[in-house]
Every structure is written in C-alpha cells, then in structure tokens.
Design a protein around this motif. Structure first.
Motif, PDB file in Angstrom:
ATOM      1  N   UNK A  35      35.152 -32.357 -10.253  1.00  0.00           N
ATOM      2  CA  UNK A  35      36.346 -31.814  -9.616  1.00  0.00           C
ATOM      3  C   UNK A  35      36.349 -30.286  -9.682  1.00  0.00           C
ATOM      4  N   UNK A  36      36.004 -29.743 -10.881  1.00  0.00           N
ATOM      5  CA  UNK A  36      36.064 -28.286 -11.028  1.00  0.00           C
ATOM      6  C   UNK A  36      35.083 -27.576 -10.091  1.00  0.00           C
ATOM      7  N   UNK A  37      33.808 -28.009 -10.038  1.00  0.00           N
ATOM      8  CA  UNK A  37      32.915 -27.365  -9.066  1.00  0.00           C
ATOM      9  C   UNK A  37      33.429 -27.476  -7.622  1.00  0.00           C
ATOM     10  N   UNK A  38      34.057 -28.621  -7.286  1.00  0.00           N
ATOM     11  CA  UNK A  38      34.587 -28.809  -5.935  1.00  0.00           C
ATOM     12  C   UNK A  38      35.695 -27.794  -5.651  1.00  0.00           C
ATOM     13  N   UNK A  39      36.605 -27.640  -6.613  1.00  0.00           N
ATOM     14  CA  UNK A  39      37.724 -26.709  -6.440  1.00  0.00           C
ATOM     15  C   UNK A  39      37.196 -25.276  -6.306  1.00  0.00           C
ATOM     16  N   UNK A  40      36.237 -24.919  -7.159  1.00  0.00           N
ATOM     17  CA  UNK A  40      35.660 -23.565  -7.129  1.00  0.00           C
ATOM     18  C   UNK A  40      35.047 -23.288  -5.757  1.00  0.00           C
ATOM     19  N   UNK A  41      34.353 -24.290  -5.238  1.00  0.00           N
ATOM     20  CA  UNK A  41      33.718 -24.162  -3.934  1.00  0.00           C
ATOM     21  C   UNK A  41      34.760 -24.038  -2.822  1.00  0.00           C
ATOM     22  N   UNK A  42      35.802 -24.885  -2.891  1.00  0.00           N
ATOM     23  CA  UNK A  42      36.834 -24.866  -1.857  1.00  0.00           C
ATOM     24  C   UNK A  42      37.600 -23.545  -1.851  1.00  0.00           C
ATOM     25  N   UNK A  43      37.746 -22.940  -3.028  1.00  0.00           N
ATOM     26  CA  UNK A  43      38.482 -21.673  -3.110  1.00  0.00           C
ATOM     27  C   UNK A  43      37.615 -20.488  -2.705  1.00  0.00           C
ATOM     28  N   UNK A  44      36.366 -20.770  -2.320  1.00  0.00           N
ATOM     29  CA  UNK A  44      35.410 -19.734  -1.897  1.00  0.00           C
ATOM     30  C   UNK A  44      35.139 -18.736  -3.024  1.00  0.00           C
ATOM     31  N   UNK A  45      35.168 -19.253  -4.269  1.00  0.00           N
ATOM     32  CA  UNK A  45      34.822 -18.431  -5.426  1.00  0.00           C
ATOM     33  C   UNK A  45      33.300 -18.443  -5.571  1.00  0.00           C
ATOM     34  N   UNK A  46      32.733 -17.271  -5.816  1.00  0.00           N
ATOM     35  CA  UNK A  46      31.286 -17.175  -6.038  1.00  0.00           C
ATOM     36  C   UNK A  46      30.964 -17.766  -7.420  1.00  0.00           C
ATOM     37  N   UNK A  47      30.309 -18.922  -7.416  1.00  0.00           N
ATOM     38  CA  UNK A  47      30.044 -19.668  -8.645  1.00  0.00           C
ATOM     39  C   UNK A  47      29.295 -18.823  -9.670  1.00  0.00           C
ATOM     40  N   UNK A  48      28.440 -17.923  -9.197  1.00  0.00           N
ATOM     41  CA  UNK A  48      27.616 -17.110 -10.101  1.00  0.00           C
ATOM     42  C   UNK A  48      28.436 -15.984 -10.761  1.00  0.00           C
ATOM     43  N   UNK A  49      29.623 -15.720 -10.201  1.00  0.00           N
ATOM     44  CA  UNK A  49      30.429 -14.604 -10.711  1.00  0.00           C
ATOM     45  C   UNK A  49      31.679 -15.091 -11.445  1.00  0.00           C
ATOM     46  N   UNK A  50      31.763 -16.407 -11.653  1.00  0.00           N
ATOM     47  CA  UNK A  50      32.988 -16.935 -12.248  1.00  0.00           C
ATOM     48  C   UNK A  50      32.834 -17.100 -13.765  1.00  0.00           C
ATOM     49  N   UNK A  51      33.880 -16.698 -14.479  1.00  0.00           N
ATOM     50  CA  UNK A  51      33.931 -16.853 -15.927  1.00  0.00           C
ATOM     51  C   UNK A  51      35.160 -17.694 -16.270  1.00  0.00           C
ATOM     52  N   UNK A  52      35.044 -18.412 -17.346  1.00  0.00           N
ATOM     53  CA  UNK A  52      36.185 -19.186 -17.832  1.00  0.00           C
ATOM     54  C   UNK A  52      37.020 -18.230 -18.687  1.00  0.00           C
ATOM     55  N   UNK A  53      38.220 -17.897 -18.218  1.00  0.00           N
ATOM     56  CA  UNK A  53      39.028 -16.902 -18.925  1.00  0.00           C
ATOM     57  C   UNK A  53      39.880 -17.497 -20.030  1.00  0.00           C
ATOM     58  N   UNK A  54      40.563 -18.591 -19.695  1.00  0.00           N
ATOM     59  CA  UNK A  54      41.466 -19.224 -20.665  1.00  0.00           C
ATOM     60  C   UNK A  54      41.477 -20.728 -20.433  1.00  0.00           C
ATOM     61  N   UNK A  55      41.832 -21.447 -21.487  1.00  0.00           N
ATOM     62  CA  UNK A  55      42.030 -22.898 -21.379  1.00  0.00           C
ATOM     63  C   UNK A  55      43.165 -23.276 -22.316  1.00  0.00           C
TER      64      UNK A  55
END
Lengths: 149, 144
Positions: A67-87
């Motif tokens: 689900x998370x990779x799907x959401x990241x892709x749908x939001x047009x976020x560059x997967x290589x530039x994404x960091x997990x900030x908080x959880x």
C-alpha cells in the motif's frame, strides 16, 4: 514533487490477516526476546489472550500489502528522494493472531517546508485507522514522509 | 508471576532502563526487510546505497530502530498498557553502530479514570549521534 491536489484522498483499504508466525518473525527481526511475542502460554500468563502484535507491527500490513509504495507512486513522490520523517501509533486494543485488520490510508496533509540548509521539502502525512473483524477500532497509525526536492 | 508495574512506582524524572542494541550488521537489515516487507535496497544493497550518497553502504530501516525503542518500552512497561508511541527519525543508522535506547518520565497524571504517564525516548549511537527521538503514553494500574 508530491501532488498537493491529493490532500484528503483515500486509497483502497489495506486488509491483513494477522498470523502468529509473522508476529514472532517481527519480534525476532528486532531481536526482542520478550516471550509474550513468541509463546502463547507466556503471553496468557502476562494477561494477554494470545501473543500480541509488537508495538511497531502495523508497518507489516503497510509494507507487505504494498500500500505504501502505491500511495507514494500515486502522489508522484520521487521514491529515491523520500525519507521516513515520523511514525506514530495509538493503541486502542491488542492485535492478536487470527485477527483480520483493515484500514483506509488517507492523505491528511501535504506541506512544503524549507530546511535549515535552504532545501525545499514536501511533508506528506498519511493516516490509517485500523479496525478488526468485529468492527472494533484497534489502532491508529500516522506516517510522515519527507520528499527532498 | 506476571511482570507488573504500578502507577505509584513511577515518578517524574525516572529513567527507563536503557537498552543496548548492535553493533548493527547488514544481516539484521535483511531479516528485518523480510519481516516487515520493506525491501528498499537502501537497506540491503551496499552498492546501491553508495550511489544514493550513503558512504558506509546500506543503512538500517528507521522502523527497525523504532522497533528497538519499542522493545525498550515494552520490556519496561507491559505492551497492554501502551496507549501511544511516536517517533521522529533524526539520523541514519550505519552498519557497525551500537544503538542505545534511553528514556525518561516527563509527566504523570490521573485523568478520566486513567493513570497516565508520558515518557520521552531517544536512540543514539556510540558517538552520541541521535537516530530517533520520540515519546509514549501509557495507562498504568494502581495499587489502590
């Protein structure tokens, strides 16, 4: 960069059947020897119905369901530039083997911020409220993703 | 005898028992990838990690380090009393790092029939570089 028009968007529900082996596997991967995650009898002695899901278990349905990779892709976020900030997790009930939990990922905010070094970043917040097979609310999860631009 | 802790046993300023993890090894990243389902090669492939600017190769999953913090918490406070647990990922965890999790009680109050404590938590490496900061709330039973 993250698609700011998608704030409020909901995604297909994540549904996950919780297995005893997966609970044990996560505890072992962390290196947590607490017997409540390994052994039903030990868990019952400590006041649980069965081996409870560890505190960070909700990452498992998010990642294994893709689900998370799907959401990241749908939001047009560059997967290589994404960091997990908080959880963050809120716990309403224990999650046990045999439970089927389900949640609808929702994008609750997307904000642009500038780091101290002057770099622009999109801060994307995704929330999920999980219910079990009885319709009872078991947990809330909030993830903040940071896309460096 | 069940592991038990009571609201009366907790005082503001009290420290959570520290937990030391590591040194970090890539094999643990691989095991964690399989357990969690996060197969980003940043955590398992040194060559890939170097191409995206990680000089020491593959870095640990942030969620693995949050898992260490969760381990420290639920070793001290039974999991069933944990109500909220949140972290901010502050730094990358490299292979070879030894991670120490610490925490401290910052608030204690009875509210709405619940005996609540709030603790701040942190994970840092052998150089004191902070990897994770966060906090948790727990509702504890009373001896009364």
């Amino acid at each position: 960069m993250a698609d700011h028009a998608k704030v409020g968007k909901e995604y297909a529900p994540v549904t996950w059947e919780v297995e005893r082996g997966k609970i044990r596997e996560l505890a072992k991967a962390i290196g947590d020897p607490n017997p409540i995650f390994q052994d039903r009898e030990a868990a019952v002695k400590e006041g649980y119905r069965d081996t409870p899901a560890p505190a960070t278990f909700l990452t498992v349905p998010m990642m294994w369901s893709t689900s998370m990779p799907f959401v990241i892709n749908d939001l047009a976020i560059n997967f290589m530039m994404v960091l997990h900030g908080e959880e963050e997790y809120e716990y309403f009930q224990e999650i046990y083997p045999g439970d089927t939990i389900t949640a609808t990922p929702k994008v609750t905010s997307i904000e642009e911020k500038t780091s101290k070094s002057g770099r622009k970043m999109d801060m994307v917040t995704i929330e999920l409220v999980y219910t079990n097979q009885k319709g009872e609310k078991v947990a809330r999860a909030r993830s903040l993703l940071v896309e460096r631009k | 005898m069940a592991h038990e802790i009571f609201f009366e046993d907790i005082t503001v300023g009290m420290e959570m028992p520290r937990l030391v993890k590591g040194p970090m090894h890539k094999l643990q990243h691989v095991i964690y990838a399989g357990a969690s389902g996060d197969f980003n090669p940043l955590h398992t492939d040194d060559d890939f990690a170097k191409t995206v600017g990680m000089p020491k190769g593959a870095i640990a999953h942030g969620m693995l380090v949050m898992g260490f913090v969760g381990q420290a918490i639920t070793t001290w406070i039974p999991k069933k009393y944990l109500k909220r647990f949140g972290v901010r990922f502050a730094g990358m965890t490299m292979q070879g790092n030894t991670i120490t999790v610490t925490g401290k009680v910052v608030d204690k109050k009875s509210s709405g029939g619940l005996n609540l404590i709030t603790c701040e938590v942190m994970a840092a490496d052998e150089n004191g570089d902070v990897k994770v900061t966060g906090s948790f709330d727990a509702a504890l039973p009373s001896r009364g």
